[in-house]
Design a protein around this motif. Structure first.
Motif, PDB file in Angstrom:
ATOM      1  N   PHE A 111       0.971  -1.223  -0.070  1.00  0.00           N
ATOM      2  CA  PHE A 111      -0.097   0.066  -0.113  1.00  0.00           C
ATOM      3  C   PHE A 111       0.850   1.204  -0.227  1.00  0.00           C
ATOM      4  O   PHE A 111       0.350   2.496  -0.101  1.00  0.00           O
ATOM      5  N   LYS A 112       2.135   1.176   0.457  1.00  0.00           N
ATOM      6  CA  LYS A 112       2.986   2.300   0.417  1.00  0.00           C
ATOM      7  C   LYS A 112       3.159   2.963  -1.173  1.00  0.00           C
ATOM      8  O   LYS A 112       3.538   4.235  -0.889  1.00  0.00           O
ATOM      9  N   ASP A 145       9.030  -2.919   2.986  1.00  0.00           N
ATOM     10  CA  ASP A 145       8.244  -2.226   2.060  1.00  0.00           C
ATOM     11  C   ASP A 145       8.769  -0.729   1.731  1.00  0.00           C
ATOM     12  O   ASP A 145       8.336  -0.446   0.473  1.00  0.00           O
ATOM     13  N   PRO A 265      -4.117  -2.769   9.639  1.00  0.00           N
ATOM     14  CA  PRO A 265      -2.899  -3.369  10.186  1.00  0.00           C
ATOM     15  C   PRO A 265      -1.835  -2.304  10.587  1.00  0.00           C
ATOM     16  O   PRO A 265      -1.431  -1.563   9.583  1.00  0.00           O
ATOM     17  N   THR A 266      -1.550  -2.255  11.708  1.00  0.00           N
ATOM     18  CA  THR A 266      -0.713  -0.972  12.125  1.00  0.00           C
ATOM     19  C   THR A 266       0.760  -1.092  12.581  1.00  0.00           C
ATOM     20  O   THR A 266       0.830  -1.887  13.210  1.00  0.00           O
ATOM     21  N   GLY A 267       1.533  -0.297  12.261  1.00  0.00           N
ATOM     22  CA  GLY A 267       2.857  -0.232  12.669  1.00  0.00           C
ATOM     23  C   GLY A 267       3.432   1.123  13.187  1.00  0.00           C
ATOM     24  O   GLY A 267       3.293   1.495  14.153  1.00  0.00           O
ATOM     25  N   ASN A 268       3.564   2.332  12.274  1.00  0.00           N
ATOM     26  CA  ASN A 268       3.787   3.568  12.561  1.00  0.00           C
ATOM     27  C   ASN A 268       2.608   4.228  12.592  1.00  0.00           C
ATOM     28  O   ASN A 268       2.795   5.580  13.042  1.00  0.00           O
ATOM     29  N   PHE A 269       1.526   3.718  12.570  1.00  0.00           N
ATOM     30  CA  PHE A 269       0.105   4.516  12.928  1.00  0.00           C
ATOM     31  C   PHE A 269      -0.016   5.522  11.751  1.00  0.00           C
ATOM     32  O   PHE A 269      -1.007   6.506  12.063  1.00  0.00           O
ATOM     33  N   GLY A 270       0.660   5.484  10.508  1.00  0.00           N
ATOM     34  CA  GLY A 270       0.435   6.341   9.622  1.00  0.00           C
ATOM     35  C   GLY A 270      -0.926   6.098   8.674  1.00  0.00           C
ATOM     36  O   GLY A 270      -1.783   6.956   8.659  1.00  0.00           O
ATOM     37  N   ASP A 271      -1.270   4.916   8.266  1.00  0.00           N
ATOM     38  CA  ASP A 271      -2.322   4.347   7.571  1.00  0.00           C
ATOM     39  C   ASP A 271      -3.450   4.631   8.408  1.00  0.00           C
ATOM     40  O   ASP A 271      -4.675   5.203   7.720  1.00  0.00           O
ATOM     41  N   SER A 320       6.524  -5.260   8.829  1.00  0.00           N
ATOM     42  CA  SER A 320       6.452  -3.904   8.733  1.00  0.00           C
ATOM     43  C   SER A 320       5.635  -3.217  10.075  1.00  0.00           C
ATOM     44  O   SER A 320       5.347  -2.148  10.276  1.00  0.00           O
ATOM     45  N   HIS A 398       0.618  -9.431   7.326  1.00  0.00           N
ATOM     46  CA  HIS A 398      -0.013  -8.073   7.633  1.00  0.00           C
ATOM     47  C   HIS A 398      -1.566  -8.016   7.769  1.00  0.00           C
ATOM     48  O   HIS A 398      -2.139  -7.665   8.697  1.00  0.00           O
ATOM     49  N   THR A 422      -2.625  -4.721   3.031  1.00  0.00           N
ATOM     50  CA  THR A 422      -1.589  -3.769   2.611  1.00  0.00           C
ATOM     51  C   THR A 422      -0.597  -4.167   1.843  1.00  0.00           C
ATOM     52  O   THR A 422       0.397  -3.695   1.425  1.00  0.00           O
ATOM     53  N   ALA A 423      -0.583  -5.586   1.711  1.00  0.00           N
ATOM     54  CA  ALA A 423       0.676  -6.376   0.847  1.00  0.00           C
ATOM     55  C   ALA A 423      -0.026  -7.451   0.110  1.00  0.00           C
ATOM     56  O   ALA A 423      -0.842  -8.173   0.644  1.00  0.00           O
TER      57      ALA A 423
HETATM   58  C1  LIG Z   1       3.937  -0.003   6.400  1.00  0.00           C
HETATM   59  C2  LIG Z   1       3.145  -1.288   6.440  1.00  0.00           C
HETATM   60  C3  LIG Z   1       2.243  -1.386   7.474  1.00  0.00           C
HETATM   61  C4  LIG Z   1       1.802  -0.427   8.723  1.00  0.00           C
HETATM   62  O1  LIG Z   1       1.423   0.761   8.182  1.00  0.00           O
HETATM   63  P1  LIG Z   1       1.851   2.200   9.117  1.00  0.00           P
HETATM   64  O2  LIG Z   1       1.194   3.237   8.235  1.00  0.00           O
HETATM   65  O3  LIG Z   1       3.096   2.083   9.625  1.00  0.00           O
HETATM   66  O4  LIG Z   1       0.841   1.788  10.266  1.00  0.00           O
HETATM   67  C5  LIG Z   1       1.318  -2.659   7.383  1.00  0.00           C
HETATM   68  N1  LIG Z   1       1.441  -3.492   6.422  1.00  0.00           N
HETATM   69  C6  LIG Z   1       2.376  -3.426   5.430  1.00  0.00           C
HETATM   70  C7  LIG Z   1       2.451  -4.417   4.314  1.00  0.00           C
HETATM   71  C8  LIG Z   1       3.216  -2.310   5.350  1.00  0.00           C
HETATM   72  O5  LIG Z   1       4.100  -2.100   4.560  1.00  0.00           O
END
Ligand SMILES: *Cc1c(COP(=O)(O)O)cnc(C)c1O
Length: 489
Positions: A111-112, A145, A265-271, A320, A398, A422-423
């Protein structure tokens, strides 16, 4: 004209700047993140029959009013018409109330791409608008990613260079090949002996190295970051919440105005923050459901108001999301507390003690919009298996975290839930095959073929073609060598 949207810092809200400055700077000098002042309203009815790029133009014009309308329209169309030529970003029904919003049909199958295709254009235009004639050297630390998507986005963009640092043996094999075979005259790809944190620490040292900055300055080079703290990374992601909602209306699943939950699905809380901005604009989102993997610091925070990064770090199959300090949460804290001084205090505690507590009032405001859950590695495997058995739907790890959390959410079955996918599962063939109970061949492309044969679902052509691409980059360095590497670029 007085109502044009401006930006301020989460740690000093006396500051007021325009969007081009926010995008060029990335991070505020006070350490805060840039956030929009005030709010914008959407007119869902007017977006109804528009292609994706037209909705994106209408939304981004409101958030980036200092950019010219012609520039925005042209660059947005060039990107989204070619790469994502589907209005809703591929909203796939799983059952009558569960939907998968597949955001991985762009060039790098994650998704990035939605943001990292556009960010380089926004950055180059910002430099023109602000008369900045330095070369922009982008440094990225990645667990997979972001690096690939950023390389693709910045490939041969004039006046820029990009260097990506990733953990040696720390990405999936497909992710590594995507980076190491990437075309472009202005790119570098470097493996670091260590994990993602080592890569990130090395890059941070380069950003803070005064001697390096002086050297680069004398050559008219300025360092920049493509990480998701940059407003230009976040703003394009608001659009697909809106188009997917419209798509649910078009399908007759909901009537305009009905609430929809989004599980992210969250990592850096951007999406998930992009979803928050869509909701603030008036999109009828019920709950934003934050889905974490075993690194469940966010899920704990959203339950208790305690953010505590002092905990074990787990390397999971959803790399991610392997993050303990989630940068974009700071934006939410600013909006929900309305107080830069408070945010500054919490971030100081985070830096000094690795933890802070926001208090009941802010927590209850946040919980008006957000819920959370998390999944263990075993649950992720189970979910990949069960969603395939039940619905013939193939999910990457993810996305599987989010499916698991969505099934257990309070409103599940009562209103539609959209999971952000997201992927592509084909970026993680081995894990997906193993979860499905199949033998995993040693060679990643054999694994890819085995997964295609078993699932009957074909892999993206861009991933399959990696097999015959030439590996261009094989450097491996120690974490301490990042600065000298940047000097020699
Ligand atoms: C980056 C990423 C996330 C997390 O997104 P954030 O915006 O960092 O929360 C989730 N899934 C995939 C596949 C990613 O590449």
């Amino acid at each position: 004209m007085g109502s044009l949207m401006k930006y301020t810092s989460t740690r000093d809200d006396k500051k007021e700047i325009q969007s081009a400055e926010a995008i060029l700077m990335g991070l505020s000098p006070d350490g805060g993140l840039f956030v929009p002042i005030g709010n914008r309203k959407i007119n869902l009815e007017s977006y109804k029959n528009m292609p994706y790029a037209d909705v994106a133009t209408a939304v981004l014009e409101q958030f980036l009013p200092d950019y010219s309308e012609g520039f925005l329209r042209d660059s947005i169309h060039k990107i989204y018409d070619n790469n994502f030529n589907n209005k809703a970003g591929y909203l796939v029904p799983i059952n009558e109330h569960l939907f998968s919003l597949e955001l991985w049909h762009g060039p790098t199958s994650a998704f990035k791409d939605y943001a990292l295709q556009l960010l380089p254009q926004l950055l180059v235009e910002a430099k023109k608008m602000l008369h900045d004639d330095n070369k922009t050297q982008v440094l990225v630390a990645t667990s997979g990613d972001t690096g690939t998507a950023a390389l693709q986005g910045f490939c041969n963009v004039e006046g820029t260079g990009i260097a990506v640092f990733y953990p040696h043996n720390g990405t999936s094999e497909i992710q590594r090949l995507q980076m190491a075979t990437q075309k472009g005259d202005n790119i570098d790809v470097i493996a670091i002996r260590g994990n993602f944190d080592d890569a990130q620490r090395g890059v941070k040292l380069a950003f803070n190295d005064l001697e390096l900055a002086r050297n680069l300055d004398s050559r008219k080079i300025k360092l920049s970051s493509a990480n998701s703290i940059n407003w230009g990374r976040l703003v394009p992601q608001i659009v697909y919440y809106i188009t997917s909602y419209i798509c649910l209306c078009d399908k007759g699943t909901i009537n305009a105005g009905d609430l929809v939950d989004y599980c992210v699905p969250t990592g850096n809380f951007g999406d998930i923050m992009a979803g928050y901005y869509a909701k603030r604009m008036g999109l009828p989102i019920g709950q934003l459901i934050c889905a974490s993997n075993q690194n469940n610091v966010l899920a704990d925070f959203l339950e208790t108001g305690h953010y505590n990064a002092n905990r074990d770090f787990y390397k999971t199959s959803s790399p991610s999301m392997d993050i303990l300090v989630s940068s974009n949460l700071e934006r939410l804290l600013y909006h929900e507390s309305g107080c830069a001084a408070k945010v500054r205090g919490w971030m100081e505690q985070l830096a000094n003690k690795g933890a802070y507590h926001v208090g009941d009032e802010v927590l209850s405001r946040i919980r008006g919009t957000f819920t959370a859950g998390w999944a263990t590695e075993e649950q992720v495997s189970e979910e990949i298996q069960s969603i395939f058995q039940e619905y013939q739907y193939l999910s990457d790890p993810h996305t599987a975290v989010a499916f698991r959390v969505a099934h257990n959410s309070v409103n599940y079955g009562k209103r539609p839930t959209v999971v952000l996918s997201t992927a592509s599962p084909y970026k993680f063939c081995s894990k997906v095959l193993a979860s499905l109970g199949k033998a995993v061949p040693d060679d990643e492309f054999d694994a890819l073929e085995a997964l295609e044969t078993y699932s009957g679902i074909s892999a993206p052509g861009t991933i399959k073609s990696l097999k015959n691409k030439k590996v261009r980059f094989e450097y491996v360095i120690d974490p301490g060598q990042v600065v000298e590497t940047v000097l020699s670029l």
